[in-house]
Design a protein around this motif. Structure first.
Motif, PDB file in Angstrom:
ATOM      1  N   SER A  64      -0.864  35.748  64.834  1.00  0.00           N
ATOM      2  CA  SER A  64      -0.517  34.319  64.604  1.00  0.00           C
ATOM      3  C   SER A  64      -1.827  33.647  64.466  1.00  0.00           C
ATOM      4  N   GLY A  65      -2.862  33.732  65.192  1.00  0.00           N
ATOM      5  CA  GLY A  65      -4.065  33.023  64.996  1.00  0.00           C
ATOM      6  C   GLY A  65      -4.612  33.134  63.517  1.00  0.00           C
ATOM      7  N   GLY A  66      -4.703  34.572  63.335  1.00  0.00           N
ATOM      8  CA  GLY A  66      -5.275  35.046  61.937  1.00  0.00           C
ATOM      9  C   GLY A  66      -4.571  34.349  60.800  1.00  0.00           C
ATOM     10  N   ALA A  67      -3.018  34.285  60.934  1.00  0.00           N
ATOM     11  CA  ALA A  67      -2.327  33.911  59.781  1.00  0.00           C
ATOM     12  C   ALA A  67      -2.747  32.235  59.674  1.00  0.00           C
ATOM     13  N   GLU A  68      -2.723  31.436  60.842  1.00  0.00           N
ATOM     14  CA  GLU A  68      -2.682  30.232  60.701  1.00  0.00           C
ATOM     15  C   GLU A  68      -4.100  29.824  60.194  1.00  0.00           C
ATOM     16  N   GLN A  69      -5.177  30.350  60.507  1.00  0.00           N
ATOM     17  CA  GLN A  69      -6.608  30.318  59.879  1.00  0.00           C
ATOM     18  C   GLN A  69      -6.556  30.632  58.482  1.00  0.00           C
ATOM     19  N   ALA A  70      -5.651  31.266  58.016  1.00  0.00           N
ATOM     20  CA  ALA A  70      -5.481  31.583  56.580  1.00  0.00           C
ATOM     21  C   ALA A  70      -4.797  30.575  55.797  1.00  0.00           C
ATOM     22  N   GLY A  71      -4.315  30.009  56.645  1.00  0.00           N
ATOM     23  CA  GLY A  71      -3.052  28.819  56.018  1.00  0.00           C
ATOM     24  C   GLY A  71      -1.932  29.261  55.637  1.00  0.00           C
ATOM     25  N   GLN A  72      -1.674  30.419  56.407  1.00  0.00           N
ATOM     26  CA  GLN A  72      -0.143  31.078  56.366  1.00  0.00           C
ATOM     27  C   GLN A  72       0.638  30.896  57.437  1.00  0.00           C
ATOM     28  N   ASP A  73       1.858  30.629  57.331  1.00  0.00           N
ATOM     29  CA  ASP A  73       2.763  30.354  58.325  1.00  0.00           C
ATOM     30  C   ASP A  73       3.245  31.746  58.896  1.00  0.00           C
ATOM     31  N   PRO A  74       2.909  32.157  60.031  1.00  0.00           N
ATOM     32  CA  PRO A  74       3.385  33.334  60.708  1.00  0.00           C
ATOM     33  C   PRO A  74       4.957  33.716  60.649  1.00  0.00           C
ATOM     34  N   ALA A  75       5.750  32.567  60.723  1.00  0.00           N
ATOM     35  CA  ALA A  75       7.156  33.198  60.582  1.00  0.00           C
ATOM     36  C   ALA A  75       7.382  33.168  59.288  1.00  0.00           C
ATOM     37  N   ALA A  76       6.764  32.679  58.268  1.00  0.00           N
ATOM     38  CA  ALA A  76       6.907  32.793  57.064  1.00  0.00           C
ATOM     39  C   ALA A  76       6.897  34.106  56.551  1.00  0.00           C
ATOM     40  N   LEU A  77       5.648  34.486  57.240  1.00  0.00           N
ATOM     41  CA  LEU A  77       5.122  35.987  56.766  1.00  0.00           C
ATOM     42  C   LEU A  77       6.101  36.970  57.299  1.00  0.00           C
ATOM     43  N   ARG A  78       6.845  36.755  58.503  1.00  0.00           N
ATOM     44  CA  ARG A  78       7.662  37.873  58.973  1.00  0.00           C
ATOM     45  C   ARG A  78       8.985  37.646  58.152  1.00  0.00           C
ATOM     46  N   ARG A  79       9.360  36.456  57.741  1.00  0.00           N
ATOM     47  CA  ARG A  79      10.702  36.369  57.012  1.00  0.00           C
ATOM     48  C   ARG A  79      10.367  37.147  55.866  1.00  0.00           C
ATOM     49  N   ARG A  80       9.217  37.187  55.128  1.00  0.00           N
ATOM     50  CA  ARG A  80       8.869  37.740  53.938  1.00  0.00           C
ATOM     51  C   ARG A  80       8.901  39.247  54.110  1.00  0.00           C
ATOM     52  N   ALA A  81       8.347  39.655  55.099  1.00  0.00           N
ATOM     53  CA  ALA A  81       8.183  41.168  55.345  1.00  0.00           C
ATOM     54  C   ALA A  81       9.692  41.786  55.369  1.00  0.00           C
ATOM     55  N   ALA A  82      10.621  41.144  56.231  1.00  0.00           N
ATOM     56  CA  ALA A  82      11.957  41.507  56.351  1.00  0.00           C
ATOM     57  C   ALA A  82      12.481  41.742  55.068  1.00  0.00           C
ATOM     58  N   LEU A  83      12.362  40.516  54.223  1.00  0.00           N
ATOM     59  CA  LEU A  83      13.045  40.611  52.951  1.00  0.00           C
ATOM     60  C   LEU A  83      12.459  41.347  51.840  1.00  0.00           C
TER      61      LEU A  83
END
Length: 450
Positions: free
Chosen positions: A160-179
């Protein structure tokens, strides 16, 4: 080749996928290739020849109805047997829902070539609707179970921390991985995957080798109308002779950028007080739209006509009444309305540079900044410079005329032949899925007829 098409969206719902499928089926039939279309049953749905309607339930999103066969896998057996009796020679899947999955299963059980068209930017849509990750992961498990294959890895939980620091929404990353895992199940075994524009390939990575991906723009026929029908449309919706019409055609939803368009319209009224915005399309978020119209004030809202989903003849009259088509979406992969407007001589303003460059109009439109002020300025230029608007509309019409339904069908026939050759080459190799159970004999009969 007799194709069987699988789609999770169909009439009376109207969208680009429905338009593309109906255009293709008609054009293939005109070339001597009749086919079957498998769709979810919908109240008020008219019967059509060569249409198989499956029991379906509303899912609560955008008037979509989903077939419950996923929850009762045994029901697929009878459906596939009925499809097999029509002697199909290729399976063409157009959507990723339960009906689309049934198409993948049908191809596997009957040993038929599998073609998929990736019509929709699914990643953008699951983000726009904030589809719960749990639901997407549940779909991965269920899809793998129904196909009888190992469940693909969904991917590690993002930090979570790394994703937010990179400007990415962790929830969106999880959705995309599932898709991505869902796409692997649906597309990974396809013999050919069709994309309607390069916009698809620029936005996502498909789990398919490049030699199995085919770029085939959807063909569009001009929508015919008459001056009398245009005049009747204007009168019916209170459009005065002096009004300059900005037209939007599509779902009146947030993922289509309607909020950007409404705010841009409010900004341009000062420079063109006779402008009128006409929104044509299905409304699935009525409260959201009402709040959006309240936010721009009663004076601006009074210049906006929301007329809902309309039959093709009314849409044709709307194009005839328009000075410019506004296309604020950043999620579309083909945007058939751009071609329809172009064939009516109506210039368009987009905000998506990828679709502007690689879409069917190949740059024959105005591409604006995706801001209210930028979009307003581009629309205002065309409204106040009729000569420039006319030149752009003529250029767009020339580009759109290159993509006819006949050429579309011819290109898809080539894809079917490629898929059939690939399927035949792989049919006897170890590890290649073979027809199973009682379907082997039916599949053999189909191959003999080819």
């Amino acid at each position: 080749m007799r194709a069987v098409h699988f789609t999770d969206t169909y009439l009376p719902r109207r969208d680009g996928v429905v338009s593309s499928i109906r255009t293709l089926v008609r054009a293939l039939a005109d070339r001597g290739h009749p086919g079957l279309t498998v769709v979810p049953r919908h109240p008020g749905q008219a019967g059509e020849p060569d249409l198989m309607r499956l029991r379906a339930l509303p899912c609560g999103v955008a008037d979509l109805r989903l077939s419950p066969w996923l929850l009762h896998g045994a029901t697929a057996t009878g459906t596939i047997a009925e499809i097999a009796a029509t002697a199909p020679e290729v399976v063409h899947v157009h959507t990723p829902g339960p009906v689309g999955l049934l198409g993948v299963l049908t191809a596997r059980r009957l040993g038929l070539p599998l073609v998929q068209t990736y019509h929709t930017d699914l990643h953008a849509y699951v983000d726009a609707y904030r589809v719960p990750t749990g639901a997407l992961r549940g779909a991965v498990r269920l899809y793998a179970h129904r196909l009888g294959v190992p469940r693909p890895a969904v991917g590690a939980e993002p930090d979570s921390g790394g994703a937010e620091q990179a400007g990415q929404d962790p929830a969106a990353l999880r959705r995309r991985a599932a898709l991505d895992a869902t796409n692997l199940l649906l597309l990974g075994g396809a013999d050919a995957v069709v994309v309607p524009t390069r916009a698809v390939l620029d936005r996502i990575s498909l789990p398919v080798p490049a030699d199995r991906v085919f770029l085939v723009p959807t063909g569009v026929a001009a929508r015919r109308t008459t001056p009398a029908e245009v005049a009747a449309f204007r009168a019916a919706h209170g459009i005065a002779d002096a009004d300059k019409v900005i037209l939007f055609v599509g779902r009146v939803n947030r993922e289509k950028g309607v909020d950007l368009l409404v705010n841009a319209f409010a900004a341009l009224l000062g420079g063109c007080p006779h402008a009128r915005l006409v929104l044509v399309g299905a409304i699935y978020e009525a409260r959201w739209l009402a709040e959006l119209l309240r936010s721009v004030g009663a004076e601006v809202a009074a210049r906006i006509s929301v007329i809902g989903q309309q039959p093709p003849s009314t849409v044709a009259a709307a194009y005839g009444a328009a000075e410019v088509l506004a296309f604020p979406s950043g999620t579309d992969t083909q945007a058939l309305v751009l071609q329809e407007a172009a064939l009516a001589g109506v210039p368009a303003v987009l905000v998506d540079p990828v679709l502007h460059r690689h879409g069917p109009l190949a740059g024959a439109a105005d591409c604006a900044d995706p801001t209210a002020t930028g979009f307003a300025a581009a629309l205002l230029r065309l409204l106040t410079d009729p000569a420039a608007a006319r030149r752009l509309g003529e250029l767009a019409a020339d580009r759109a005329a290159e993509h006819t339904p006949e050429r579309y069908a011819a290109a898809i026939c080539d894809v079917y032949r490629h898929a059939a050759r690939r399927q035949a080459e792989w049919a006897g190799r170890p590890g290649r899925p073979q027809p199973v159970g009682a379907f082997g004999r039916l599949s053999d009969r189909g191959r003999t007829r080819r």
